[in-house]
Design a protein around this motif. Sequence first.
Motif, PDB file in Angstrom:
ATOM      1  N   ALA A 135      -3.789   0.689   0.568  1.00 34.14           N
ATOM      2  CA  ALA A 135      -4.367   1.542  -0.463  1.00 34.14           C
ATOM      3  C   ALA A 135      -3.552   2.825  -0.553  1.00 34.14           C
ATOM      4  O   ALA A 135      -3.289   3.466   0.464  1.00 34.14           O
ATOM      5  N   LEU A 136      -3.158   3.175  -1.760  1.00 29.37           N
ATOM      6  CA  LEU A 136      -2.481   4.438  -2.005  1.00 29.37           C
ATOM      7  C   LEU A 136      -3.536   5.443  -2.440  1.00 29.37           C
ATOM      8  O   LEU A 136      -4.225   5.231  -3.436  1.00 29.37           O
ATOM      9  N   SER A 137      -3.682   6.525  -1.697  1.00 32.09           N
ATOM     10  CA  SER A 137      -4.676   7.549  -2.013  1.00 32.09           C
ATOM     11  C   SER A 137      -4.115   8.507  -3.062  1.00 32.09           C
ATOM     12  O   SER A 137      -3.097   9.149  -2.830  1.00 32.09           O
ATOM     13  N   ARG A 138      -4.772   8.584  -4.208  1.00 32.10           N
ATOM     14  CA  ARG A 138      -4.332   9.435  -5.321  1.00 32.10           C
ATOM     15  C   ARG A 138      -5.538  10.180  -5.866  1.00 32.10           C
ATOM     16  O   ARG A 138      -6.405   9.595  -6.497  1.00 32.10           O
ATOM     17  N   ASP A 139      -5.602  11.451  -5.611  1.00 27.28           N
ATOM     18  CA  ASP A 139      -6.695  12.273  -6.111  1.00 27.28           C
ATOM     19  C   ASP A 139      -6.338  13.735  -5.916  1.00 27.28           C
ATOM     20  O   ASP A 139      -5.242  14.053  -5.461  1.00 27.28           O
TER      21      ASP A 139
ATOM     22  N   LEU B 241      -4.329  -0.601   5.617  1.00 32.24           N
ATOM     23  CA  LEU B 241      -4.098   0.822   5.860  1.00 32.24           C
ATOM     24  C   LEU B 241      -4.123   1.571   4.544  1.00 32.24           C
ATOM     25  O   LEU B 241      -3.917   1.004   3.480  1.00 32.24           O
ATOM     26  N   ALA B 242      -4.407   2.853   4.650  1.00 31.64           N
ATOM     27  CA  ALA B 242      -4.332   3.753   3.502  1.00 31.64           C
ATOM     28  C   ALA B 242      -3.179   4.708   3.764  1.00 31.64           C
ATOM     29  O   ALA B 242      -2.959   5.136   4.896  1.00 31.64           O
ATOM     30  N   THR B 243      -2.451   5.015   2.699  1.00 27.85           N
ATOM     31  CA  THR B 243      -1.332   5.942   2.814  1.00 27.85           C
ATOM     32  C   THR B 243      -1.389   6.963   1.694  1.00 27.85           C
ATOM     33  O   THR B 243      -1.893   6.662   0.602  1.00 27.85           O
ATOM     34  N   ASN B 244      -0.871   8.139   1.978  1.00 29.91           N
ATOM     35  CA  ASN B 244      -0.766   9.141   0.912  1.00 29.91           C
ATOM     36  C   ASN B 244       0.538   8.978   0.132  1.00 29.91           C
ATOM     37  O   ASN B 244       0.766   9.662  -0.849  1.00 29.91           O
ATOM     38  N   GLY B 245       1.404   8.079   0.582  1.00 28.04           N
ATOM     39  CA  GLY B 245       2.647   7.781  -0.114  1.00 28.04           C
ATOM     40  C   GLY B 245       3.736   8.820   0.058  1.00 28.04           C
ATOM     41  O   GLY B 245       4.775   8.752  -0.596  1.00 28.04           O
ATOM     42  N   SER B 246       3.545   9.758   0.958  1.00 27.29           N
ATOM     43  CA  SER B 246       4.512  10.856   1.132  1.00 27.29           C
ATOM     44  C   SER B 246       5.838  10.398   1.727  1.00 27.29           C
ATOM     45  O   SER B 246       6.864  11.046   1.512  1.00 27.29           O
ATOM     46  N   GLN B 247       5.834   9.320   2.449  1.00 23.04           N
ATOM     47  CA  GLN B 247       7.059   8.774   3.033  1.00 23.04           C
ATOM     48  C   GLN B 247       7.579   7.705   2.071  1.00 23.04           C
ATOM     49  O   GLN B 247       7.241   6.525   2.190  1.00 23.04           O
ATOM     50  N   THR B 248       8.371   8.107   1.101  1.00 24.02           N
ATOM     51  CA  THR B 248       8.724   7.269  -0.045  1.00 24.02           C
ATOM     52  C   THR B 248       9.253   5.889   0.349  1.00 24.02           C
ATOM     53  O   THR B 248       8.743   4.878  -0.144  1.00 24.02           O
ATOM     54  N   LYS B 249      10.249   5.814   1.210  1.00 22.84           N
ATOM     55  CA  LYS B 249      10.826   4.504   1.571  1.00 22.84           C
ATOM     56  C   LYS B 249       9.790   3.595   2.219  1.00 22.84           C
ATOM     57  O   LYS B 249       9.724   2.405   1.926  1.00 22.84           O
ATOM     58  N   ILE B 250       8.997   4.167   3.100  1.00 19.09           N
ATOM     59  CA  ILE B 250       7.959   3.372   3.767  1.00 19.09           C
ATOM     60  C   ILE B 250       6.915   2.923   2.750  1.00 19.09           C
ATOM     61  O   ILE B 250       6.504   1.754   2.738  1.00 19.09           O
ATOM     62  N   ALA B 251       6.471   3.830   1.880  1.00 20.67           N
ATOM     63  CA  ALA B 251       5.450   3.491   0.885  1.00 20.67           C
ATOM     64  C   ALA B 251       5.927   2.392  -0.057  1.00 20.67           C
ATOM     65  O   ALA B 251       5.162   1.489  -0.415  1.00 20.67           O
TER      66      ALA B 251
ATOM     67  N   THR C 160       1.787   6.428   8.409  1.00 23.25           N
ATOM     68  CA  THR C 160       3.238   6.254   8.313  1.00 23.25           C
ATOM     69  C   THR C 160       4.015   7.378   8.992  1.00 23.25           C
ATOM     70  O   THR C 160       5.238   7.283   9.122  1.00 23.25           O
ATOM     71  N   LEU C 161       3.322   8.417   9.437  1.00 26.65           N
ATOM     72  CA  LEU C 161       3.995   9.504  10.160  1.00 26.65           C
ATOM     73  C   LEU C 161       4.167   9.200  11.646  1.00 26.65           C
ATOM     74  O   LEU C 161       4.877   9.918  12.348  1.00 26.65           O
ATOM     75  N   HIS C 162       3.521   8.144  12.134  1.00 30.77           N
ATOM     76  CA  HIS C 162       3.678   7.784  13.544  1.00 30.77           C
ATOM     77  C   HIS C 162       5.142   7.433  13.777  1.00 30.77           C
ATOM     78  O   HIS C 162       5.740   6.674  13.008  1.00 30.77           O
ATOM     79  N   PRO C 163       5.758   7.990  14.832  1.00 35.79           N
ATOM     80  CA  PRO C 163       7.189   7.724  15.066  1.00 35.79           C
ATOM     81  C   PRO C 163       7.521   6.248  15.302  1.00 35.79           C
ATOM     82  O   PRO C 163       8.655   5.829  15.119  1.00 35.79           O
TER      83      PRO C 163
END
Length: 199
Positions: free
Chosen positions: A82-86, A57-67, A35-38
């Motif tokens: 997939a949301l990566s949570r660990d 795709l897997a995301t770390n969810g850091s981009q709140t609106k996109i996630a 999600t960091l790709h421009p």
Amino acid sequence: MDSGPEGKHMSKKTYAKTLKLCSGEYVALGGGEPTLHPKFWEFLGLALGSDAEDIWLATNGSQTKIALALAKMAKGGVLGVALSRDEYHDEIDPEVVKAFEKGKPKYYDNHSDDCREIRSVTDIKASGRAKDWGEDGCCCDDIVIDIHGNIWACGCKTKQFGTVWEPDEEAIADWRTDHTGECWEEVKDKQEEKVNKDE
């Protein structure tokens, strides 16, 4: 697909060629954090408009609106997310976590279109941010296309099958037939072991 460790991104031209090559195949958008790709939304739209079998795709969810938008799309079965949570991922907005949890069936339901998941990464390979401390081994045991369009047998990037512009289609087909889901280095080691045993 892959993004570079220096934060470099795949070009639209390379990406479009990659999607053509992956016609009828499962496509996983990778990273780092995709999600960091421009041009994330443009690239996702191209993937969804392609004839790929499935998009994930897997995301770390850091981009709140996109996630949040991705959670909604995955809940409707548009793509798998997939949301990566660990312990290896930073804390994120609790609303993102809720969006991936809320209304999700507690048990597998093959009649559901809900393609959201929360995953915990437990097998950290020496790749990306974990390059200096992760375990040895392959980070992806399937074909990988890097940001330059090079096609690799797996995440080890030791066996190349050409580029998206000049793919070695016979080698790719043979690999997919005989070794889908396997690491090139592990297959090579097994073959060498067998030869040594037979001698």
